[in-house]
Enzyme design. Structure first.
Site, PDB file in Angstrom:
ATOM      1  N   LYS A  48       0.810  -1.165   0.050  1.00  0.00           N
ATOM      2  CA  LYS A  48      -0.073   0.126   0.141  1.00  0.00           C
ATOM      3  C   LYS A  48       0.984   1.193   0.179  1.00  0.00           C
ATOM      4  CE  LYS A  48      -3.528   2.385   2.621  1.00  0.00           C
ATOM      5  NZ  LYS A  48      -4.363   2.389   3.802  1.00  0.00           N
ATOM      6  N   TYR A  51     -15.040   1.015  -6.905  1.00  0.00           N
ATOM      7  CA  TYR A  51     -16.174   1.639  -6.799  1.00  0.00           C
ATOM      8  C   TYR A  51     -17.198   1.583  -8.089  1.00  0.00           C
ATOM      9  CZ  TYR A  51     -13.807   3.191  -2.754  1.00  0.00           C
ATOM     10  OH  TYR A  51     -12.989   3.437  -1.376  1.00  0.00           O
ATOM     11  N   GLU A  74       7.643  -6.736   0.783  1.00  0.00           N
ATOM     12  CA  GLU A  74       6.235  -6.660   1.661  1.00  0.00           C
ATOM     13  C   GLU A  74       5.340  -7.648   1.421  1.00  0.00           C
ATOM     14  OE1 GLU A  74       5.081  -4.706   3.717  1.00  0.00           O
ATOM     15  OE2 GLU A  74       6.330  -2.846   4.007  1.00  0.00           O
ATOM     16  N   SER A  93     -10.403   5.569  -4.368  1.00  0.00           N
ATOM     17  CA  SER A  93     -11.301   6.697  -4.543  1.00  0.00           C
ATOM     18  C   SER A  93     -10.862   7.613  -5.731  1.00  0.00           C
ATOM     19  CB  SER A  93     -11.706   7.167  -3.287  1.00  0.00           C
ATOM     20  OG  SER A  93     -10.264   7.641  -2.841  1.00  0.00           O
ATOM     21  N   LYS A 136      -2.251  -1.703  -3.828  1.00  0.00           N
ATOM     22  CA  LYS A 136      -3.195  -0.320  -3.779  1.00  0.00           C
ATOM     23  C   LYS A 136      -2.238   0.603  -3.744  1.00  0.00           C
ATOM     24  CE  LYS A 136      -6.059   1.842  -0.407  1.00  0.00           C
ATOM     25  NZ  LYS A 136      -6.352   1.991   0.834  1.00  0.00           N
TER      26      LYS A 136
HETATM   27  C1  PBG Z   1      -7.399   3.293   5.492  1.00  0.00           C
HETATM   28  C2  PBG Z   1      -7.713   2.991   4.336  1.00  0.00           C
HETATM   29  C3  PBG Z   1      -7.684   4.114   3.284  1.00  0.00           C
HETATM   30  C4  PBG Z   1      -8.054   3.407   2.181  1.00  0.00           C
HETATM   31  C5  PBG Z   1      -8.574   2.033   2.296  1.00  0.00           C
HETATM   32  N1  PBG Z   1      -8.313   1.972   3.668  1.00  0.00           N
HETATM   33  C6  PBG Z   1      -7.132   5.585   3.475  1.00  0.00           C
HETATM   34  C7  PBG Z   1      -5.817   5.629   3.544  1.00  0.00           C
HETATM   35  O1  PBG Z   1      -4.768   4.876   3.930  1.00  0.00           O
HETATM   36  O2  PBG Z   1      -5.612   7.111   3.818  1.00  0.00           O
HETATM   37  C8  PBG Z   1      -8.186   4.126   0.620  1.00  0.00           C
HETATM   38  C9  PBG Z   1      -9.247   3.764  -0.187  1.00  0.00           C
HETATM   39  C10 PBG Z   1      -9.630   4.622  -1.292  1.00  0.00           C
HETATM   40  O3  PBG Z   1      -8.923   5.555  -1.388  1.00  0.00           O
HETATM   41  O4  PBG Z   1     -10.656   4.329  -1.646  1.00  0.00           O
HETATM   42  N2  PBG Z   1      -6.364   3.133   5.964  1.00  0.00           N
HETATM   43 ZN    ZN Z   2      -5.751   3.800   8.068  1.00  0.00          ZN
END
Ligand code: PBG
Ligand code: ZN
Length: 337
Positions: free
Chosen positions: A208, A326, A246, A287, A261
């Protein structure tokens, strides 16, 4: 005398004609190397307290935060479209938040309630995954426990394990840690096994990145950090080799499914991780990636159906087995997939 003698000689150049298989839609179907089956899609949801509550998210047209009763209705109608996998995010009241995000492990909390209601309504017809992270539950908005401006790693693990156990005890099929603390997959696995939940799967947000594409989500979930950023725990977008490291670590700690991600700006990473492990691989079409498509489509600058279909195939082509997106509802409703 060769009767072809005066004809131009194309023989070498024309042995290969890839265009032959592009000529008609059915020929293209035969040649197609990648398909996105509806079974590959997982739809994210934002759960809010109360009853008959819904609120829209400005940067995410068509996506709403829903109270548990409306969530059950929405998931029911999505099921009819063939979307049978959901990923839940809790959006608790500000008054619930504190410095350790302790309400995240409340067995009667928002997400456990939603899981229970969904499982009661749909049973095994629906797969329920839950996001495990503290940022929506801490008053400072960081994904772990904060001390002197530092997000503490090992101190955060028991809270994450407690949150995962609360979700699993409510009946979640999969818990999905997204915090990026080191060692959290192992801590969660041990926490689950200790209470007899060895059957609950872990889908780890293994790779991530500290991404600006999460902007709209943080508005949706009210989870933006008050001070600072997440670069001290999420990965640096400049790094590629580290992604494999990772992924392997999470596999060794007992993850059942790995995740990359965001998705679209990280297709090389999806491809690398696919090569590195035999585990199922998810990617999260986040998102900001969704918002950009929606915004351009709303202005008539792109063809939404064509762009979404192209993007989903790109993620699948790179090697993802499961696409968290989404766009799932629009894609199924529109018959795009
Ligand atoms: C929480 C989390 C996030 C997302 C999924 N779980 C935000 C972040 O890490 O700031 C992002 C999902 C998205 O942008 O659709 N840690
Ligand atoms: Zn978080």
């Amino acid at each position: 005398m060769n009767k072809w003698k005066d004809e131009p000689d194309f023989s070498d150049a024309l042995l290969e004609r890839p265009r032959r298989l592009r000529r008609t839609p059915i020929l293209r179907e035969i040649a197609a190397e990648t398909r996105v089956e509806p079974e590959r899609l997982m739809m994210p949801h934002f759960v809010i307290p109360g009853e008959a509550e819904r609120s829209s998210i400005e940067a995410m047209p068509g996506i709403e935060r829903l109270s548990v009763d409306l969530l059950v209705d929405q998931v029911g109608s999505d099921l009819e479209l063939g979307i049978n996998k959901v990923l839940l995010f809790g959006v608790p009241e500000t008054s619930e938040k504190n410095d350790t995000g302790s309400s995240a492990s409340d067995a009667k909390g928002l997400v456990p309630k939603a899981v229970t209601a969904l499982k009661k309504a749909f049973g095994e017809d629906l797969l329920v995954a839950t996001d495990v992270c503290l940022c929506a539950y801490t008053d400072h908005g960081h994904c772990g426990v904060l001390s002197g401006g530092e997000v503490l790693n090992d101190e955060s693990l028991p809270y994450l394990a407690g949150m995962a156990v609360a979700h699993a005890q409510a009946g979640a099929d999969i818990v999905a840690p997204s915090d990026m603390m080191d060692g959290r997959v192992l801590a969660i696995r041990e926490g689950l096994d200790e209470v007899g939940l060895s059957h609950t799967a872990i889908m780890s947000y293994s790779v991530k990145y500290a991404s600006a594409y999460y902007g709209p989500f943080r508005e949706a979930a009210g989870s933006a950090p008050g001070k600072g950023d997440r670069k001290g725990y999420q990965m640096d977008p400049r790094n590629r080799r580290e992604a494999k490291r990772e992924a392997v670590m999470d596999e060794e700690e007992g993850a059942d499914i790995l995740m990359v991600k965001p998705a679209l700006a990280y297709l090389d990473i999806i491809s690398d991780v696919r090569e590195e492990t035999e585990l199922p691989l998810a990617c999260y079409n986040v998102s900001g990636e969704f918002s950009m498509v929606k915004a351009a489509a709303a202005r008539g600058w792109i063809n939404e159906q064509a762009v979404v279909t192209e993007n989903l195939h790109a993620m699948r082509r790179a090697g993802a087995d499961l696409l968290i997106t989404y766009h799932a509802r629009d894609a199924r409703k529109g018959g795009w997939l």
